[in-house]
Design an enzyme around this catalytic site. Sequence first.
Site, mmCIF file in Angstrom:
data_model
loop_
_atom_site.group_PDB
_atom_site.id
_atom_site.type_symbol
_atom_site.label_atom_id
_atom_site.label_comp_id
_atom_site.label_asym_id
_atom_site.label_seq_id
_atom_site.Cartn_x
_atom_site.Cartn_y
_atom_site.Cartn_z
ATOM 1 N N ARG A 136 3.854 55.439 37.357
ATOM 2 C CA ARG A 136 5.049 55.634 38.201
ATOM 3 C C ARG A 136 4.861 55.082 39.617
ATOM 4 O O ARG A 136 3.812 55.193 40.219
ATOM 5 C CB ARG A 136 5.347 57.128 38.305
ATOM 6 C CG ARG A 136 6.393 57.426 39.359
ATOM 7 C CD ARG A 136 6.863 58.836 39.346
ATOM 8 N NE ARG A 136 5.817 59.814 39.509
ATOM 9 C CZ ARG A 136 6.023 61.114 39.379
ATOM 10 N NH1 ARG A 136 7.215 61.568 39.042
ATOM 11 N NH2 ARG A 136 5.034 61.949 39.542
ATOM 12 N N ARG A 170 2.387 58.190 44.418
ATOM 13 C CA ARG A 170 2.124 59.517 44.954
ATOM 14 C C ARG A 170 0.641 59.883 44.889
ATOM 15 O O ARG A 170 -0.048 59.535 43.931
ATOM 16 C CB ARG A 170 2.934 60.561 44.161
ATOM 17 C CG ARG A 170 4.324 60.751 44.709
ATOM 18 C CD ARG A 170 5.236 61.524 43.818
ATOM 19 N NE ARG A 170 4.678 62.749 43.258
ATOM 20 C CZ ARG A 170 5.363 63.568 42.468
ATOM 21 N NH1 ARG A 170 6.634 63.291 42.176
ATOM 22 N NH2 ARG A 170 4.817 64.653 41.973
ATOM 23 N N ARG A 181 -1.416 70.021 36.918
ATOM 24 C CA ARG A 181 0.034 70.243 37.012
ATOM 25 C C ARG A 181 0.597 70.700 35.664
ATOM 26 O O ARG A 181 1.502 71.536 35.612
ATOM 27 C CB ARG A 181 0.721 68.957 37.504
ATOM 28 C CG ARG A 181 0.473 68.726 38.986
ATOM 29 C CD ARG A 181 0.676 67.288 39.420
ATOM 30 N NE ARG A 181 2.015 66.796 39.222
ATOM 31 C CZ ARG A 181 2.337 65.501 39.300
ATOM 32 N NH1 ARG A 181 1.408 64.597 39.566
ATOM 33 N NH2 ARG A 181 3.580 65.124 39.117
HETATM 34 P P1 AP5 Z 1 10.055 61.165 36.753
HETATM 35 O O1 AP5 Z 1 11.526 61.121 36.600
HETATM 36 O O2 AP5 Z 1 9.475 60.796 38.075
HETATM 37 O O3 AP5 Z 1 9.489 62.572 36.251
HETATM 38 P P2 AP5 Z 1 9.585 64.028 36.896
HETATM 39 O O4 AP5 Z 1 9.861 64.985 35.797
HETATM 40 O O5 AP5 Z 1 10.529 63.997 38.063
HETATM 41 O O6 AP5 Z 1 8.085 64.150 37.332
HETATM 42 P P3 AP5 Z 1 7.416 64.699 38.643
HETATM 43 O O7 AP5 Z 1 5.983 64.271 38.581
HETATM 44 O O8 AP5 Z 1 8.182 64.267 39.869
HETATM 45 O O9 AP5 Z 1 7.532 66.192 38.429
HETATM 46 P P4 AP5 Z 1 6.686 67.246 39.053
HETATM 47 O O10 AP5 Z 1 7.454 68.412 38.606
HETATM 48 O O11 AP5 Z 1 5.258 67.260 38.765
HETATM 49 O O12 AP5 Z 1 6.714 66.829 40.605
HETATM 50 P P5 AP5 Z 1 7.456 67.441 41.853
HETATM 51 O O13 AP5 Z 1 7.678 66.348 42.809
HETATM 52 O O14 AP5 Z 1 8.596 68.287 41.432
HETATM 53 O O15 AP5 Z 1 9.424 60.222 35.611
HETATM 54 C C1 AP5 Z 1 8.026 59.950 35.613
HETATM 55 C C2 AP5 Z 1 7.813 58.461 35.265
HETATM 56 O O16 AP5 Z 1 8.182 58.252 33.893
HETATM 57 C C3 AP5 Z 1 8.670 57.489 36.098
HETATM 58 O O17 AP5 Z 1 7.905 56.355 36.396
HETATM 59 C C4 AP5 Z 1 9.854 57.155 35.179
HETATM 60 O O18 AP5 Z 1 10.319 55.824 35.425
HETATM 61 C C5 AP5 Z 1 9.233 57.298 33.796
HETATM 62 N N1 AP5 Z 1 10.166 57.837 32.820
HETATM 63 C C6 AP5 Z 1 11.109 58.794 33.023
HETATM 64 N N2 AP5 Z 1 11.774 59.048 31.864
HETATM 65 C C7 AP5 Z 1 11.215 58.253 30.920
HETATM 66 C C8 AP5 Z 1 11.463 58.052 29.530
HETATM 67 N N3 AP5 Z 1 12.419 58.730 28.872
HETATM 68 N N4 AP5 Z 1 10.693 57.153 28.864
HETATM 69 C C9 AP5 Z 1 9.728 56.467 29.521
HETATM 70 N N5 AP5 Z 1 9.453 56.585 30.845
HETATM 71 C C10 AP5 Z 1 10.191 57.484 31.534
HETATM 72 O O19 AP5 Z 1 6.353 68.436 42.400
HETATM 73 C C11 AP5 Z 1 5.142 67.956 42.979
HETATM 74 C C12 AP5 Z 1 4.341 69.138 43.492
HETATM 75 O O20 AP5 Z 1 5.098 69.825 44.512
HETATM 76 C C13 AP5 Z 1 4.020 70.210 42.458
HETATM 77 O O21 AP5 Z 1 2.852 69.901 41.728
HETATM 78 C C14 AP5 Z 1 3.856 71.441 43.363
HETATM 79 O O22 AP5 Z 1 2.609 71.444 44.002
HETATM 80 C C15 AP5 Z 1 4.913 71.239 44.408
HETATM 81 N N6 AP5 Z 1 6.207 71.867 44.066
HETATM 82 C C16 AP5 Z 1 7.388 71.216 43.856
HETATM 83 N N7 AP5 Z 1 8.358 72.101 43.561
HETATM 84 C C17 AP5 Z 1 7.781 73.318 43.584
HETATM 85 C C18 AP5 Z 1 8.262 74.637 43.344
HETATM 86 N N8 AP5 Z 1 9.543 74.871 43.010
HETATM 87 N N9 AP5 Z 1 7.379 75.668 43.448
HETATM 88 C C19 AP5 Z 1 6.092 75.453 43.798
HETATM 89 N N10 AP5 Z 1 5.572 74.234 44.024
HETATM 90 C C20 AP5 Z 1 6.408 73.176 43.922
#
Ligand code: AP5
Length: 227
Positions: A136, A170, A181
């Site tokens: 990504r 990232r 995660r």
């Molecule tokens: P993408 O759409 O980026 O996936 P995502 O589900 O958004 O993944 P994230 O890694 O952003 O989720 P996350 O929940 O770990 O991170 P967040 O930022 O929320 O897709 C991923 C890749 O695959 C892309 O390159 C895309 O092009 C590709 N792709 C998508 N769909 C596809 C398909 N169908 N087929 C093939 N390829 C595909 O959180 C980060 C950190 O923040 C957490 O670890 C935590 O420490 C903190 N945090 C965030 N929210 C909270 C909360 N509510 N509470 C506590 N801590 C939190």
Amino acid sequence: MKDAVTTGAPVLILLGPPGAGKGTQARMLEETFGIVQLSTGDLLRAAVTAGTDAGKAAQAVMEAGELVSDEIVIAILRDRLADGDCAQGVILDGFPRTTVQAEALDALLSESQQQINAAISLEVDDAAMVTRISGRYTCGACGEGYHDEFKQPLQAGVCDKCDGTDMKRRADDNAETVGSRLVAYHAQTAPLIAYYDGKGSLKTVDAMLSIEAIAGNLNAIVEEAIA
Ligand code: AP5
């Protein structure tokens, strides 16, 4: 305190493990339905970059692949929901992630007699998530997401949306942190699937399909949920 979301405006939740495609699909839904995408991951990364107290507290936790404290995340979400662009509804991407957060959201929405239209679980295999996350990258200017294999810009290194050339990866997108995660997801977030099922608001989609196929299925769910 202003109302978080206008009464009757849609509130949608995208649930799913890291890499499930929550951000990819939430941005597409935002374009299709004109409902604001709100990612707590993005809000926390912005707080880290800005060097706020919340950002300083969150940085090491995020880099370890663990969940930031409920207190910090709920406060950040509450502040963002009070912004005017959320009044017409929100797509929550990455929130709630714990039962405490889900209950806080219910309480926040009830202040404006609001409720969740649908909590949509993106169902995927853990093994595929490491590939998705390690490939990504995003446009540093507009945040559009790309993937080395699955979603490349039309012109290498140039964003399709804004012509930006500053592509970013990232700090937490490495195999070791992805493992942590996924552990956090299964221990603390997956129980929310039963939570929303119990409230009658759970929908599920097969998120192992192509990005376009998932978007089509999600559009149908959202159309029905906000009708
Ligand atoms: P993408 O759409 O980026 O996936 P995502 O589900 O958004 O993944 P994230 O890694 O952003 O989720 P996350 O929940 O770990 O991170 P967040 O930022 O929320 O897709 C991923 C890749 O695959 C892309 O390159 C895309 O092009 C590709 N792709 C998508 N769909 C596809 C398909 N169908 N087929 C093939 N390829 C595909 O959180 C980060 C950190 O923040 C957490 O670890 C935590 O420490 C903190 N945090 C965030 N929210 C909270 C909360 N509510 N509470 C506590 N801590 C939190």
